[in-house]
Structure formats: structure tokens, C-alpha cells
Design a protein around this motif. Structure first.
Motif, PDB file in Angstrom:
ATOM      1  N   GLU A  47     103.250 -48.649  64.954  1.00 18.83           N
ATOM      2  CA  GLU A  47     102.888 -49.193  63.894  1.00 18.83           C
ATOM      3  C   GLU A  47     103.923 -49.073  62.843  1.00 18.83           C
ATOM      4  OE1 GLU A  47     100.992 -51.331  61.142  1.00 18.83           O
ATOM      5  OE2 GLU A  47     100.552 -51.173  63.074  1.00 18.83           O
ATOM      6  N   ARG A  50     106.663 -51.632  63.124  1.00 21.30           N
ATOM      7  CA  ARG A  50     106.477 -52.667  62.704  1.00 21.30           C
ATOM      8  C   ARG A  50     106.336 -52.765  61.025  1.00 21.30           C
ATOM      9  NH1 ARG A  50     104.914 -55.568  66.834  1.00 21.30           N
ATOM     10  NH2 ARG A  50     104.056 -54.836  68.716  1.00 21.30           N
ATOM     11  N   GLU A  51     105.870 -51.801  60.427  1.00 24.57           N
ATOM     12  CA  GLU A  51     106.077 -51.588  58.935  1.00 24.57           C
ATOM     13  C   GLU A  51     107.429 -51.788  58.617  1.00 24.57           C
ATOM     14  OE1 GLU A  51     103.891 -48.365  57.785  1.00 24.57           O
ATOM     15  OE2 GLU A  51     102.173 -48.836  58.527  1.00 24.57           O
ATOM     16  N   VAL A  53     109.931 -53.140  60.190  1.00 24.68           N
ATOM     17  CA  VAL A  53     110.433 -54.515  60.449  1.00 24.68           C
ATOM     18  C   VAL A  53     109.825 -55.466  59.084  1.00 24.68           C
ATOM     19  CG1 VAL A  53     110.405 -56.721  61.873  1.00 24.68           C
ATOM     20  CG2 VAL A  53     110.986 -54.407  62.656  1.00 24.68           C
ATOM     21  N   ALA A  54     108.585 -55.298  58.967  1.00 20.75           N
ATOM     22  CA  ALA A  54     108.131 -55.950  57.723  1.00 20.75           C
ATOM     23  C   ALA A  54     108.712 -55.979  56.449  1.00 20.75           C
ATOM     24  CB  ALA A  54     106.532 -55.605  57.479  1.00 20.75           C
ATOM     25  N   VAL A  55     109.045 -54.768  56.093  1.00 18.69           N
ATOM     26  CA  VAL A  55     109.826 -54.434  54.984  1.00 18.69           C
ATOM     27  C   VAL A  55     111.436 -55.064  54.997  1.00 18.69           C
ATOM     28  CG1 VAL A  55     111.017 -52.605  53.541  1.00 18.69           C
ATOM     29  CG2 VAL A  55     108.860 -52.228  54.507  1.00 18.69           C
ATOM     30  N   TRP A  57     111.864 -57.878  56.742  1.00 19.86           N
ATOM     31  CA  TRP A  57     111.746 -59.250  56.729  1.00 19.86           C
ATOM     32  C   TRP A  57     111.479 -59.847  54.930  1.00 19.86           C
ATOM     33  CZ3 TRP A  57     114.449 -60.814  59.996  1.00 19.86           C
ATOM     34  CH2 TRP A  57     114.251 -60.584  61.298  1.00 19.86           C
ATOM     35  N   GLU A  58     110.587 -58.735  54.555  1.00 23.50           N
ATOM     36  CA  GLU A  58     110.411 -59.017  52.674  1.00 23.50           C
ATOM     37  C   GLU A  58     111.645 -59.396  52.004  1.00 23.50           C
ATOM     38  OE1 GLU A  58     107.819 -56.001  51.108  1.00 23.50           O
ATOM     39  OE2 GLU A  58     106.241 -56.671  52.527  1.00 23.50           O
ATOM     40  N   GLN A  97     107.330 -62.883  66.873  1.00 24.56           N
ATOM     41  CA  GLN A  97     107.515 -63.648  65.798  1.00 24.56           C
ATOM     42  C   GLN A  97     108.283 -65.102  66.112  1.00 24.56           C
ATOM     43  OE1 GLN A  97     109.370 -60.954  62.660  1.00 24.56           O
ATOM     44  NE2 GLN A  97     107.174 -60.088  62.330  1.00 24.56           N
ATOM     45  N   THR A 100     110.314 -67.087  63.391  1.00 20.08           N
ATOM     46  CA  THR A 100     111.571 -66.484  63.030  1.00 20.08           C
ATOM     47  C   THR A 100     112.418 -66.904  63.729  1.00 20.08           C
ATOM     48  OG1 THR A 100     110.358 -64.593  61.775  1.00 20.08           O
ATOM     49  CG2 THR A 100     112.766 -64.417  62.218  1.00 20.08           C
TER      50      THR A 100
END
Length: 156
Positions: A47, A50-51, A53-55, A57-58, A97, A100
Motif C-alpha cells: 500500500e 502504491r500511495e 506512485v499515486a502521488v 502520478w498526481e 496501469q 498509462t
């Protein structure tokens, strides 16, 4: 002597009586490290990864890479942008993803020009590598790849 007797030890759980053996172990682990290292040593990305990577991508790294690649005149920097595109597609494929990955390949295909400039050769390399490694992630991007193949064929 007083300092030696009252030595400050950091990370006592990692202190070993045989420091050489400890560092040998560290070096052996680093020698077998994969190109995609996860903080979670017991399985796939967790997790926290993943968090993270999410940051990332933002922050829209693909837009930044695309702008840099389009505007920069230095081929060395353009090569770094291509590496960034490939790294982005690798991370996206790893984290499941495919959209992407498709975006990266579509961008790369749009940058290919039917000439033998350094930039076109960089883009050619990246498209072939991404297609080879991440073709299973492709969806609608195959149209761009086929168009790229036709433009490549036109070179003769």
C-alpha cells in the motif's frame, strides 16, 4: 577513554558483533537487487508503494517529460526524457496501469519522424523496447504502433 566507554549506538537492533559479516550481507543483498525494488521485502508492492506512485502520478510526470522533450534542443537531455518515458511505462506496467503505458507509447509514436536524426533514433529505440516489454498492456494504442511501423517502412 570516556567516549569509548559511553559510545552512542544507533539502530541497536542492527548492531552485530561481527561488523564485517554484517556489511558482507548488505553487499550481497545489494548485488542481487532488482531494477524495481520495493520497500516490502516479502512480496509485491504494498500500500505504501502504491500511495507513493499515486502521488508521483498526481504531479503529471508525462506532461513534464513531453514538454521537456518537445522544447529542449540538447540530445543528451532528450535521451533523459526518453529514459523517463520508459521508466514511467515500466512503473505503470508493474502497478497494473495499462492506460498509462498506452499513453506513453502513443506519445512516443507521435514523436517519431521519418528521418535518421538522433531524436528519431531515440524514439525508435523506446517504441521498440516498450512494445517488446509491455505489448500485453496495449489496448487502443496498437493503431499508433501500426502507423509507426508504416512510417518506419517508408524509410526504405
Amino acid at each position: 577513554e570516556a567516549i569509548a566507554e559511553n559510545e552512542i549506538k544507533l539502530n541497536e537492533e542492527h548492531q552485530h558483533s561481527d561488523e564485517a559479516a554484517f556489511w558482507d550481507g548488505v553487499m550481497k543483498r545489494s548485488a542481487t537487487a532488482d531494477s524495481m525494488i520495493s520497500v516490502n521485502r516479502h512480496g509485491p508492492a504494498g500500500e505504501h508503494e502504491r500511495e507513493m506512485v499515486a502521488v508521483i502520478w498526481e504531479a503529471q510526470p508525462l506532461t513534464t517529460l513531453a514538454t521537456c522533450f518537445e522544447c529542449v534542443l540538447d540530445d543528451v537531455i532528450a535521451e533523459q526524457c526518453i529514459k523517463g518515458f520508459l521508466d514511467s511505462s515500466r512503473i505503470a506496467a508493474y502497478f497494473g496501469q495499462p492506460e498509462t503505458v498506452n499513453t506513453v507509447v502513443r506519445l512516443l509514436c507521435s514523436y517519431f519522424q521519418p528521418d535518421l536524426s538522433t531524436r528519431s533514433q531515440l524514439v525508435l529505440y523506446a517504441i521498440v523496447k516498450a512494445t517488446t516489454l509491455y505489448g500485453s498492456c496495449f489496448k487502443e494504442v496498437w493503431v499508433s504502433v501500426i502507423d509507426f511501423v508504416f512510417r518506419l517502412h517508408a524509410l526504405g
